[in-house]
Structure formats: structure tokens, C-alpha cells
Design an enzyme around this catalytic site. Structure first.
Site, PDB file in Angstrom:
ATOM      1  NE  ARG A 108      -2.355  -1.926   3.350  1.00  0.00           N
ATOM      2  CZ  ARG A 108      -2.134  -3.037   3.467  1.00  0.00           C
ATOM      3  NH1 ARG A 108      -2.457  -4.226   2.683  1.00  0.00           N
ATOM      4  NH2 ARG A 108      -1.221  -3.609   4.388  1.00  0.00           N
ATOM      5  CD  GLU A 148       2.869  -7.213  14.453  1.00  0.00           C
ATOM      6  OE1 GLU A 148       1.868  -7.175  14.427  1.00  0.00           O
ATOM      7  OE2 GLU A 148       3.504  -6.818  13.250  1.00  0.00           O
TER       8      GLU A 148
END
Length: 176
Positions: free
Chosen positions: A59, A96
Site C-alpha cells: 500500500r 511481531e
């Protein structure tokens, strides 16, 4: 006044339970919201010399291309490992859930060029920090990192600030 946050779709429990996914595809599909978001991302940079805009896959490519156009700057794609056809430089970065690698063409930026980093969202900051390190490895001066959304509870913007990168986001959402 058009509120940009209303153009963001929230999807519960994606990609896993407990996560509220902030989907900017609805913003991108709304011509008025897309134009306003790009204008607001660019406005603080008006009058600043920017040589390149680096967009993080995927994006960040869409937003970065529009921002580069507005700034009359070149565009540099920052991609996942193995996606670029020419000689690249690569860096590992933390996610993460593990580690990944991103790369840029070795000749994408020249030492001393002023670069703005663009992505849709800053969360934990692993990808953005990795991109800043990669740009600096090539000698770029990272003038700013700009995002549509900040998830401040996850601390990514703070990590960039600790690297002396000016951070700007158009909106923030609490939580993950």
C-alpha cells in the site's frame, strides 16, 4: 469538513482473533478521501526539497507514488526479498511474529538525497525501522516518515522518533 477516518474500514478478528484490521482500500476507492489524504500527507513538506519518496510494499506503493508526484520527486519501491530484478541491498527486520527481509535496488538513492518514507500504517514499526536503516545504508537523508494511520499503542512511531526521523500520521486508532 470531510473526515478521513470515516473512509477507513475496520475488520474485526483479521488476520487473527482480537485484531482490528484498519483497511485503507476503502479510502483509496473514494476519490475525495484519497485526494485529501495525499494532500494532507504532502502539505507539511511543501517548500522542502525532497529528492525521492520510498514506498513500502504494497500500500505504500500506491500512496508513495501519489506523494512523489505531488512533490515532483522520484519514487523508490522498498520490497520483500526476491522481488526486484536488478542488483539490490537487503536488510533483515523484526516483525511481531519473527524476522523478514526487505530490499531496494542498489542505485535507487544516492548519498545525501533527501527521502520521505511512506506507508499506509505504522504499528510496531519493524518494517518502517528496517526501511529507514536500509535507506541510510545507501546514504540517504530520511527527512520524514509519513503514514495515514498510527497505532500508537504498538509504539512504532516512537521507535522512528528515537532514530531522529520526523513522523507524521493523519489519524490514530487505539489498540491493535
Amino acid at each position: 469538513m470531510y473526515e478521513l477516518a470515516r473512509s477507513i474500514r475496520t475488520i474485526a478478528d483479521y488476520p487473527k482473533p482480537g485484531i482490528l484490521f484498519r483497511d485503507i482500500t476503502t479510502l483509496l476507492g473514494d476519490a475525495r478521501a484519497f485526494r485529501r489524504a495525499v494532500d494532507e500527507l504532502v502539505q507539511p513538506l511543501a517548500g522542502t526539497k525532497i529528492d525521492k519518496v520510498a514506498g513500502i510494499e504494497a500500500r505504500g506503493f500506491i500512496l508513495g507514488g501519489a506523494v512523489a508526484h505531488q512533490l515532483s520527486a522520484g519514487f523508490v519501491p522498498v520490497r520483500k526479498k526476491g522481488k526486484l530484478p536488478h542488483t539490490t541491498v537487503r536488510i533483515a527486520y523484526s516483525l511481531e511474529y519473527g524476522v523478514d527481509e526487505m530490499e531496494m535496488h542498489q542505485d535507487a538513492v544516492q548519498p545525501g538525497e533527501r527521502v520521505v518514507l511512506v506507508d499506509d500504517l505504522i504499528a510496531t514499526g519493524g518494517t518502517a525501522v528496517g526501511a529507514v536503516q536500509l535507506l541510510r545504508k545507501l546514504g540517504a537523508d530520511v527527512a520524514a516518515a509519513i503514514f495515514v494511520i498510527d497505532l500508537p499503542d504498538l509504539g512504532g512511531a516512537k521507535k522512528l522518533a528515537e532514530l531522529d526521523v520526523q513522523v507524521r500520521s493523519l489519524m490514530a486508532f487505539d489498540g491493535h
